[in-house]
Design a protein around this motif. Sequence first.
Motif, PDB file in Angstrom:
ATOM      1  N   VAL A 245       0.820  -1.212   0.000  1.00  0.00           N
ATOM      2  CA  VAL A 245       0.000   0.000   0.000  1.00  0.00           C
ATOM      3  C   VAL A 245       0.856   1.267   0.000  1.00  0.00           C
ATOM      4  O   VAL A 245       0.556   2.223  -0.741  1.00  0.00           O
ATOM      5  CB  VAL A 245      -0.974  -0.012   1.199  1.00  0.00           C
ATOM      6  N   PRO A 246       1.957   1.324   0.774  1.00  0.00           N
ATOM      7  CA  PRO A 246       2.773   2.547   0.751  1.00  0.00           C
ATOM      8  C   PRO A 246       3.400   2.856  -0.606  1.00  0.00           C
ATOM      9  O   PRO A 246       3.831   3.990  -0.846  1.00  0.00           O
ATOM     10  CB  PRO A 246       3.866   2.259   1.797  1.00  0.00           C
ATOM     11  N   ASP A 247       3.457   1.846  -1.495  1.00  0.00           N
ATOM     12  CA  ASP A 247       4.021   2.074  -2.825  1.00  0.00           C
ATOM     13  C   ASP A 247       3.100   2.899  -3.716  1.00  0.00           C
ATOM     14  O   ASP A 247       3.533   3.439  -4.737  1.00  0.00           O
ATOM     15  CB  ASP A 247       4.301   0.739  -3.529  1.00  0.00           C
ATOM     16  N   LEU A 248       1.822   2.965  -3.363  1.00  0.00           N
ATOM     17  CA  LEU A 248       0.852   3.640  -4.211  1.00  0.00           C
ATOM     18  C   LEU A 248       1.028   5.156  -4.146  1.00  0.00           C
ATOM     19  O   LEU A 248       1.086   5.743  -3.070  1.00  0.00           O
ATOM     20  CB  LEU A 248      -0.580   3.285  -3.793  1.00  0.00           C
ATOM     21  N   ASP A 249       1.078   5.765  -5.321  1.00  0.00           N
ATOM     22  CA  ASP A 249       1.102   7.226  -5.392  1.00  0.00           C
ATOM     23  C   ASP A 249      -0.305   7.802  -5.483  1.00  0.00           C
ATOM     24  O   ASP A 249      -0.574   8.880  -4.949  1.00  0.00           O
ATOM     25  CB  ASP A 249       1.914   7.679  -6.608  1.00  0.00           C
ATOM     26  N   ARG A 250      -1.192   7.080  -6.167  1.00  0.00           N
ATOM     27  CA  ARG A 250      -2.557   7.550  -6.351  1.00  0.00           C
ATOM     28  C   ARG A 250      -3.539   6.387  -6.342  1.00  0.00           C
ATOM     29  O   ARG A 250      -3.254   5.311  -6.877  1.00  0.00           O
ATOM     30  CB  ARG A 250      -2.708   8.304  -7.683  1.00  0.00           C
ATOM     31  N   VAL A 251      -4.710   6.640  -5.754  1.00  0.00           N
ATOM     32  CA  VAL A 251      -5.841   5.730  -5.857  1.00  0.00           C
ATOM     33  C   VAL A 251      -6.950   6.470  -6.578  1.00  0.00           C
ATOM     34  O   VAL A 251      -7.350   7.570  -6.179  1.00  0.00           O
ATOM     35  CB  VAL A 251      -6.351   5.282  -4.471  1.00  0.00           C
ATOM     36  N   VAL A 252      -7.430   5.884  -7.666  1.00  0.00           N
ATOM     37  CA  VAL A 252      -8.560   6.450  -8.393  1.00  0.00           C
ATOM     38  C   VAL A 252      -9.693   5.444  -8.266  1.00  0.00           C
ATOM     39  O   VAL A 252      -9.746   4.442  -8.987  1.00  0.00           O
ATOM     40  CB  VAL A 252      -8.232   6.729  -9.874  1.00  0.00           C
ATOM     41  N   SER A 253     -10.568   5.687  -7.321  1.00  0.00           N
ATOM     42  CA  SER A 253     -11.683   4.777  -7.084  1.00  0.00           C
ATOM     43  C   SER A 253     -12.939   5.310  -7.752  1.00  0.00           C
ATOM     44  O   SER A 253     -13.007   6.492  -8.146  1.00  0.00           O
ATOM     45  CB  SER A 253     -11.927   4.613  -5.582  1.00  0.00           C
ATOM     46  N   HIS A 254     -13.935   4.458  -7.869  1.00  0.00           N
ATOM     47  CA  HIS A 254     -15.246   4.918  -8.323  1.00  0.00           C
ATOM     48  C   HIS A 254     -15.697   6.066  -7.430  1.00  0.00           C
ATOM     49  O   HIS A 254     -15.632   5.979  -6.200  1.00  0.00           O
ATOM     50  CB  HIS A 254     -16.248   3.761  -8.266  1.00  0.00           C
ATOM     51  N   GLN A 255     -16.129   7.153  -8.057  1.00  0.00           N
ATOM     52  CA  GLN A 255     -16.529   8.352  -7.310  1.00  0.00           C
ATOM     53  C   GLN A 255     -17.980   8.203  -6.860  1.00  0.00           C
ATOM     54  O   GLN A 255     -18.899   8.828  -7.389  1.00  0.00           O
ATOM     55  CB  GLN A 255     -16.342   9.587  -8.185  1.00  0.00           C
ATOM     56  N   ALA A 256     -18.189   7.379  -5.845  1.00  0.00           N
ATOM     57  CA  ALA A 256     -19.536   7.076  -5.374  1.00  0.00           C
ATOM     58  C   ALA A 256     -20.040   8.107  -4.377  1.00  0.00           C
ATOM     59  O   ALA A 256     -21.203   8.532  -4.422  1.00  0.00           O
ATOM     60  CB  ALA A 256     -19.557   5.686  -4.737  1.00  0.00           C
ATOM     61  N   ASN A 257     -19.170   8.492  -3.471  1.00  0.00           N
ATOM     62  CA  ASN A 257     -19.540   9.323  -2.334  1.00  0.00           C
ATOM     63  C   ASN A 257     -18.223   9.701  -1.661  1.00  0.00           C
ATOM     64  O   ASN A 257     -17.345   8.838  -1.500  1.00  0.00           O
ATOM     65  CB  ASN A 257     -20.442   8.498  -1.396  1.00  0.00           C
ATOM     66  N   GLN A 258     -18.055  10.950  -1.271  1.00  0.00           N
ATOM     67  CA  GLN A 258     -16.779  11.363  -0.691  1.00  0.00           C
ATOM     68  C   GLN A 258     -16.462  10.594   0.579  1.00  0.00           C
ATOM     69  O   GLN A 258     -15.297  10.297   0.869  1.00  0.00           O
ATOM     70  CB  GLN A 258     -16.771  12.864  -0.407  1.00  0.00           C
ATOM     71  N   ARG A 259     -17.484  10.253   1.359  1.00  0.00           N
ATOM     72  CA  ARG A 259     -17.241   9.485   2.589  1.00  0.00           C
ATOM     73  C   ARG A 259     -16.719   8.087   2.266  1.00  0.00           C
ATOM     74  O   ARG A 259     -15.877   7.554   2.994  1.00  0.00           O
ATOM     75  CB  ARG A 259     -18.513   9.409   3.425  1.00  0.00           C
ATOM     76  N   ILE A 260     -17.204   7.485   1.182  1.00  0.00           N
ATOM     77  CA  ILE A 260     -16.702   6.175   0.768  1.00  0.00           C
ATOM     78  C   ILE A 260     -15.249   6.295   0.318  1.00  0.00           C
ATOM     79  O   ILE A 260     -14.403   5.462   0.668  1.00  0.00           O
ATOM     80  CB  ILE A 260     -17.576   5.576  -0.355  1.00  0.00           C
ATOM     81  N   ILE A 261     -14.935   7.334  -0.454  1.00  0.00           N
ATOM     82  CA  ILE A 261     -13.560   7.555  -0.908  1.00  0.00           C
ATOM     83  C   ILE A 261     -12.627   7.713   0.291  1.00  0.00           C
ATOM     84  O   ILE A 261     -11.541   7.115   0.341  1.00  0.00           O
ATOM     85  CB  ILE A 261     -13.495   8.789  -1.826  1.00  0.00           C
TER      86      ILE A 261
END
Length: 333
Positions: A245-261
């Motif tokens: 996980v620390p290797d990740l620079d960015r996560v682009v998840s489905h933009q469902a809800n800011q609280r979920i993100i």
Amino acid sequence: MSSAAVLCGVGAYLPPRLVTNDDLALRMDTSDEWIRSRTGIGRRHFADPGTATSDLAVEAGARALKSAGRDGADAVVVATMTPDHPCPATAPTVASRLGLTGATAFDVSAVCSGFVYALATAAGLIATGVARSVLVIGAEVNSTVLNPDDRSTSVIFGDGAGAVLLRAGTDDEYGALGPFDLGSDGTGAEHIMIAAGGSRGRGSGAEPAPGDQYMAMHGQEVFRHAVLRMSASARHVLAQAGWGVPDLDRVVSHQANQRIINQLADDLGLPRDRAVGNIARVGNTGAASIPIALADACSRGELNEGDRVLLTAFGGGLTWGSTLLRWPRVDGV
């Protein structure tokens, strides 16, 4: 080295009509503060009457091709839950309007997970030699399936389209996709559903109940499953790739809800500022949300060449999926 599907272009299109929270408050019992506090959304785009999913998809697809410096593709895959018609698929229309008549073209239906499913499908087309390049588009006119009086859905969703162009390449290149993780749990199908319009309802011989033509969603169950499924799926592809996980620079998840993100980032143990988000400005655009977010982040300089990026999504079905890539040199359009 082995063969891989490589991202080489990205583009997005949002219909011009803006709908703010204050606009929605004029017709239903809600407010800007109520919507922002529960969803993180301040505005969304709605298509004008008569605008169809294919119209948005063509615009986004053309921009992805322009981003890649290409004028065509061997295949077009459209991820959508709001097709122009139940039959035929929307993708052949999109391909034809882009001047790609004769190309392989079909739709993928996995609701908000549809874009990740479509990426995996496109990677398969490239791996098997069916295509050397695939235009993958997520496109939705969600406003056509929203009950205007239901604030649990109407305040969340927006319309739009995003696209990427994939080409055949090798797995050591920036932009190479993979590994993939896809999953589903049909026992939760009722949590996100449009009950009317399919063979289940039509085959019953009964008239649809009032409101069955609109999307219904069980928000608390969706929240719980979304975080759980995306987190597990993300960890699975990270383990396959040998990344932490620390290797990740960015996560682009489905933009469902800011609280979920936010909760997904917390669940993964990742700083929230590494999660790409544009939901405040566009709302939840379903299968279009990840490619729209990619194009937006690219144009804003939030994605840099070589960044390790996680794409992860959750949607109706229930469905979920994830994949990884090192961000290539590409300009969003």
